[in-house]
Structure formats: C-alpha cells, structure tokens
Design an enzyme around this catalytic site. Structure first.
Site, PDB file in Angstrom:
ATOM      1  N   ARG A  16      20.410  -0.256  -1.942  1.00 20.12           N
ATOM      2  CA  ARG A  16      19.720  -0.105  -3.150  1.00 20.12           C
ATOM      3  C   ARG A  16      19.782  -1.404  -4.055  1.00 20.12           C
ATOM      4  O   ARG A  16      18.760  -1.647  -4.684  1.00 20.12           O
ATOM      5  CB  ARG A  16      20.344   0.875  -3.895  1.00 20.12           C
ATOM      6  CG  ARG A  16      20.272   2.669  -3.612  1.00 20.12           C
ATOM      7  CD  ARG A  16      21.209   3.455  -4.585  1.00 20.12           C
ATOM      8  NE  ARG A  16      22.737   3.318  -3.777  1.00 20.12           N
ATOM      9  CZ  ARG A  16      23.793   4.002  -4.389  1.00 20.12           C
ATOM     10  NH1 ARG A  16      23.701   4.892  -5.450  1.00 20.12           N
ATOM     11  NH2 ARG A  16      24.919   3.837  -3.733  1.00 20.12           N
ATOM     12  N   ALA A 424      11.889 -59.165 -19.173  1.00 16.17           N
ATOM     13  CA  ALA A 424      11.234 -57.913 -19.086  1.00 16.17           C
ATOM     14  C   ALA A 424      10.325 -57.926 -17.624  1.00 16.17           C
ATOM     15  O   ALA A 424       9.605 -59.289 -17.414  1.00 16.17           O
ATOM     16  CB  ALA A 424      10.546 -57.652 -20.261  1.00 16.17           C
TER      17      ALA A 424
HETATM   18  C1  UD1 Z   1      31.491   6.168  -4.754  1.00 19.43           C
HETATM   19  C2  UD1 Z   1      32.199   7.565  -5.041  1.00 19.43           C
HETATM   20  C3  UD1 Z   1      31.708   8.166  -6.230  1.00 19.43           C
HETATM   21  C4  UD1 Z   1      32.125   7.358  -7.116  1.00 19.43           C
HETATM   22  C5  UD1 Z   1      31.338   5.948  -7.036  1.00 19.43           C
HETATM   23  C6  UD1 Z   1      31.860   4.760  -8.248  1.00 19.43           C
HETATM   24  C7  UD1 Z   1      32.453   8.409  -2.732  1.00 19.43           C
HETATM   25  C8  UD1 Z   1      32.242   9.381  -1.759  1.00 19.43           C
HETATM   26  N1  UD1 Z   1      31.850   8.319  -3.544  1.00 19.43           N
HETATM   27  O1  UD1 Z   1      29.961   6.501  -4.486  1.00 19.43           O
HETATM   28  O2  UD1 Z   1      32.408   9.461  -6.259  1.00 19.43           O
HETATM   29  O3  UD1 Z   1      31.562   8.025  -8.519  1.00 19.43           O
HETATM   30  O4  UD1 Z   1      31.791   5.602  -5.956  1.00 19.43           O
HETATM   31  O5  UD1 Z   1      31.129   3.711  -8.096  1.00 19.43           O
HETATM   32  O6  UD1 Z   1      33.284   7.904  -2.448  1.00 19.43           O
HETATM   33  N2  UD1 Z   1      31.775   1.602   1.726  1.00 19.43           N
HETATM   34  C9  UD1 Z   1      32.502   1.280   2.929  1.00 19.43           C
HETATM   35  N3  UD1 Z   1      32.300   2.051   3.792  1.00 19.43           N
HETATM   36  C10 UD1 Z   1      31.487   3.100   3.864  1.00 19.43           C
HETATM   37  C11 UD1 Z   1      31.026   3.774   2.911  1.00 19.43           C
HETATM   38  C12 UD1 Z   1      31.190   2.944   1.690  1.00 19.43           C
HETATM   39  O7  UD1 Z   1      33.080   0.357   2.964  1.00 19.43           O
HETATM   40  O8  UD1 Z   1      31.290   3.793   4.962  1.00 19.43           O
HETATM   41  C13 UD1 Z   1      32.032   0.834   0.504  1.00 19.43           C
HETATM   42  C14 UD1 Z   1      30.742   0.274   0.003  1.00 19.43           C
HETATM   43  O9  UD1 Z   1      30.501  -1.153   0.441  1.00 19.43           O
HETATM   44  C15 UD1 Z   1      31.200  -0.006  -1.488  1.00 19.43           C
HETATM   45  C16 UD1 Z   1      32.032   1.208  -1.784  1.00 19.43           C
HETATM   46  O10 UD1 Z   1      32.687   1.565  -0.303  1.00 19.43           O
HETATM   47  O11 UD1 Z   1      31.680  -1.090  -1.803  1.00 19.43           O
HETATM   48  C17 UD1 Z   1      31.521   2.450  -2.375  1.00 19.43           C
HETATM   49  O12 UD1 Z   1      30.464   2.829  -1.447  1.00 19.43           O
HETATM   50  P1  UD1 Z   1      28.923   3.601  -2.268  1.00 19.43           P
HETATM   51  O13 UD1 Z   1      28.255   3.827  -0.970  1.00 19.43           O
HETATM   52  O14 UD1 Z   1      28.557   2.506  -3.150  1.00 19.43           O
HETATM   53  O15 UD1 Z   1      29.685   4.769  -3.101  1.00 19.43           O
HETATM   54  P2  UD1 Z   1      28.952   5.324  -4.171  1.00 19.43           P
HETATM   55  O16 UD1 Z   1      27.668   6.279  -3.599  1.00 19.43           O
HETATM   56  O17 UD1 Z   1      28.737   4.613  -5.418  1.00 19.43           O
HETATM   57 CA    CA Z   2      28.741   2.386  -5.651  1.00 18.64          CA
END
Ligand code: UD1
Ligand code: CA
Length: 449
Positions: A16, A424
């Site tokens: 995103r 100068a």
């Molecule tokens: C997540 C939470 C959500 C919370 C929000 C807060 C879950 C399922 N959802 O959603 O409840 O409100 O954060 O900001 O946990 N990441 C990995 N590996 C993966 C997926 C993600 O390392 O397979 C890491 C991403 O790099 C990131 C973090 O986990 O730093 C959060 O992932 P993101 O996809 O942003 O989760 P949200 O949809 O924001």
């Molecule tokens: Ca997030």
C-alpha cells in the site's frame, strides 16, 4: 523488568506504500521505520529477533544499525502468525514474556511497552493485547468484547460485517505473550479467513482457554498508528514533529511558527534559541543558547555554538560555527568546515573542508575550498580559492591578518604569509611572503606593506 524476548515482524512488502522499497525502510523523522522499532525493542529486551522476507538484505542491514538483533526469514508472507512461527527456535528457548512488535508501528512510547509487560506479568496473563480507541478504525483489526468486558475476538478489516466494522476499539498489533502458551498456540493456527492468512491475533482462542487474556488500552491512540500507506506516513511525521516541537518549546526554545519548523529527533537546541519559520534541522545538529536561525535555513549535523546568527537561506552540513559568528544570508557550509569565534561569513559564500580563524571575514560572493584561513583575515568579495586542477584538490593557507583584494583567484597549492595582501583582480599562483603586497595576473611582488 523480567527478561523479555521481542519479535519484530518486518517481512511484508507494504504494497500500500506504492514503493520499490520495503515499507519499513521509509523514513520517519529522518530514521527508517524499522530503526525506530529496533531502537525501542533493544532498550527493553534481553534479545531481539526480527522476521524479514521482502528485501531481506536491505532490511537486515538497516535494522542492524539501530541495535543488536538476530534475524529469521519468512520467505512467503503467509500472515503475522506465520511470521512469528519463523522465530520458533528463539521462542522455544525463552522462558520469560515475549513481546511482539510490528515494523510498521514506530511511534509507540517505551513507557507504554514496559507498562504492557508489567501488566502481563502482574496478572499472570497468557496474552496481553494493547488496544486503542480510534476515531477512524478503518484498516485495523476490531476488538470485540464480551459482556464482562473481556476480549472475545479480533476481527480483521476484511472479515468485518457492518456491526463489527463500526467498533472503534482496535488491535494495535502489539502483544505480550506467555512463551509456553504462544508456542502451543502457534501450532494450532489455521488460515480459515477472508485473506487465507495465518493471523497472529487468532492465537487468543487457544490461549484464552488456559490463562487470562488481558486487553490494555493505550492512553493515546496516536502511539499505535500503523504505517500502511503514504498518508499514514505523513500523519506519523506530523505526530512526531508535534512531539519534538513541544519538547523544544517546553525547554525554552522560541519557534516563531512551530508548524513550519522541521526538527529531527536527534537534534539538540539550547535555551533562548530563536528559530524563524521554514527551517529544517537534521541528524545530530546542536544549537547553542542565544543563537538565532532562519528563516528558511537547513542545518544537517551542524554544531552551532552560542550567540551565532545564521541568516536566511543558509545551509550548514557537517560543519561547526563558534560563538558570536554570523553566517549568511544564503551561505553554504559544506562538510568539514569550521568557523571560529566572531567570524563573518556573508551572502552567497560557499565553504568546503575549510577552517576560518577567529575574527576573520568572508563577507560576499566567495568560494573557499580546502583552505586554512588564520585569524583577523579579510577575504574580499568574489574571491575564489581555485583548489582543483582538474585532477587533484590542493590546499590554500592564509596566515593571520591577511587581506585578500576583491576578485582575487588563489590558485592552490598556495600560501599567503602573515599580514600579506593581494590587489583586486590578482591571480595568485605562488606563495606570498609575510607583510608583502602582490598584484596582477599572475600576481607579482609589488612592495612590502
Ligand atoms: C495487523 C493486525 C491487525 C492490527 C494491525 C495494527 C493481523 C492479522 N492483523 O494488520 O489486527 O489492527 O496490524 O497495525 O495481525 N508481516 C510479516 N509477515 C507476514 C505478514 C505481515 O512479517 O506474513 C509484518 C509486516 O511486515 C508488518 C506487520 O507484520 O510489519 C503487520 O502486517 P500488516 O500486513 O501491515 O498487518 P495489518 O493488515 O496492518
Ligand atoms: Ca499494518
């Protein structure tokens, strides 16, 4: 505090953000998001493990600059629960509480995290979740409470219906786990949801049957802002800048227009400094008491002593200015420049890797590169230090009390002796003896002064 293992999740790409760089490499207050989180974690943990995947090499390199930590890989990003599973061998060895942080939540305060761990320990919880009440909960997992106020479920944005979508209490993504229960719960996780991902919050269903599941509400929802896109990044920058400005205002710094002053977190400003609008302070810049900066200046790793005046439009990078000196308007001090006390560096003057001695003046339209200027010198308007012969850079030395006539070119390497002068328009190609006046092109000895 008991020994905490912190696992930072940073394997996701962050689509995103619409960027060719991993989301956690984007900067907030001049520091990458992952740097903020690693710094926080390192301060409160016995060990820190970071889960990397997308652009793992860059993320590792960047993260390592901000604290000691280990890395595990998650090659396919199958969800936050799956990410934590990759840190299994560290979780298996660890007895104390396990703190989970996300690489995209950089604004959390240390006190909030220590409060979370303490609450978790005191209540002998299985899982303690940091939540917050958001005006706009869109994008976050919603906290569904049961009739007794406990947490029933976390419903991810994609899995909400109209009723759960309206809930304003959200999951911060920050949790403290009992290590034994986390190990067990991770083994039970499935991916039966809209996204087909292994959700970390789902571990609560296993854990809550065996130990207390404690929600802890953050006082300030701005702390848990998750950076998912550029709008979030801009919002976070606004929050961080506001915090920083308030700190400086409270410690006696005048900001004429706080909203138009950008200050990175590592900058130190002493009391009674006055900052005019549009100024930008970066890195480890220090500004001494009573100095006046701006409008529209940029200081990057600059050391400014007390009672210095930096006038409009000046840029000072990796340089030092001692007390009582003035710089600008529109001066450019490039790295390695040192201006001693009570000097005057005027308009449209550029200096690079040069030292200017006490009380000396370079008042107008000059280029000074690779030079050492003694005390009480005057460098006339339009003087050029020709330091580069097309292949190498050479040094120019002006001893004390040298007077350089306007529009002189000093062809380096060259030395002007104590008390000497140039007429100068001279082009000086040979060393000048003490107390002599040279002039012409090329400059020749004219007379003793
Ligand atoms: C997540 C939470 C959500 C919370 C929000 C807060 C879950 C399922 N959802 O959603 O409840 O409100 O954060 O900001 O946990 N990441 C990995 N590996 C993966 C997926 C993600 O390392 O397979 C890491 C991403 O790099 C990131 C973090 O986990 O730093 C959060 O992932 P993101 O996809 O942003 O989760 P949200 O949809 O924001
Ligand atoms: Ca997030």
């Amino acid at each position: 505090m008991t020994e905490v293992l912190t696992v930072i999740l940073a394997a996701g790409e962050g689509t995103r953000m619409k960027s060719s760089r991993n989301k956690v490499l984007h900067k907030l207050g001049g520091k990458p998001l992952i740097g903020h989180v690693v710094g926080l974690a390192a301060g409160i943990s016995e060990k820190v493990v970071c889960v990397v995947g997308h652009q793992a090499r860059e993320v590792k390199k960047t993260a390592s600059r901000y604290g000691e930590l280990e890395f595990v890989r998650q090659d396919r990003q199958l969800g936050t629960g799956h990410a934590v599973q990759q840190a299994e061998r560290y979780i298996a060895e660890h007895q104390g509480p396990i703190l989970i942080l996300y690489g995209d939540i950089p604004l959390i305060n240390t006190s909030t995290l220590t409060g979370l761990v303490t609450e978790h320990q005191n209540r002998q919880a299985g899982m303690t979740i940091l939540t917050a009440e958001m005006d706009d909960p869109a994008g976050y997992g919603r906290i569904v409470r049961d009739s007794s106020g406990g947490i029933k479920a976390v419903v991810e944005e994609h899995d909400t219906d109209s009723e759960t979508a309206a809930i304003r209490e959200v999951n911060s993504g920050i949790y403290c786990f009992n290590s034994q229960l986390l190990r067990e719960a991770l083994k039970q996780l499935d991916n039966d949801n809209q996204q087909g991902e292994y959700y970390l919050p789902d571990t609560m269903h296993y854990i809550s049957k065996r130990a207390p599941l404690i929600p802890l509400k953050a006082e300030d929802p701005r702390e848990i802002l998750g950076i998912n896109d550029r709008a979030d990044l801009a919002e976070a920058e606004g929050i961080l800048q506001k915090r920083i400005r308030q700190k400086h205002l409270a410690s006696g710094v005048t900001l004429l227009d706080p909203d138009c002053t950008y200050i990175e977190p590592g900058v130190e400003i002493e009391q009674d400094v006055i900052i005019y609008p549009g100024s930008y302070f970066k890195g480890s810049t220090r500004i001494g008491s009573g100095s006046i900066i701006g409008p529209g200046c940029q200081l990057d790793n600059a050391k400014i002593a007390s009672e210095v005046r930096v006038r409009q439009g000046s840029i000072i990078i990796g340089s030092q200015v001692d007390s009582g000196s003035t710089v600008g308007p529109y001066a450019y001090l490039r790295p390695g420049t040192e201006i001693a006390e009570s000097c005057r560096i005027g308009n449209f003057v550029e200096l690079k890797k040069s030292r200017v001695g006490r009380g000396s003046k370079v008042p107008h339209l000059s280029y000074v590169g690779d030079a050492t200027i003694g005390s009480s010198c005057n460098v006339g308007a339009g003087t050029i230090f020709a330091n580069y012969d097309g292949e190498n850079k050479h040094q120019t030395v002006l001893e004390d009390e040298v007077f350089v006539g306007s529009n002189t070119t000093l062809v380096a390497p060259v030395k002007l002796g104590r008390g000497s002068s140039t007429g100068a328009g001279s082009v000086v190609t040979k060393d000048v003896e003490d107390n002599s006046l040279v002039l012409g092109v090329p400059a020749r000895f004219y007379r003793k002064k």
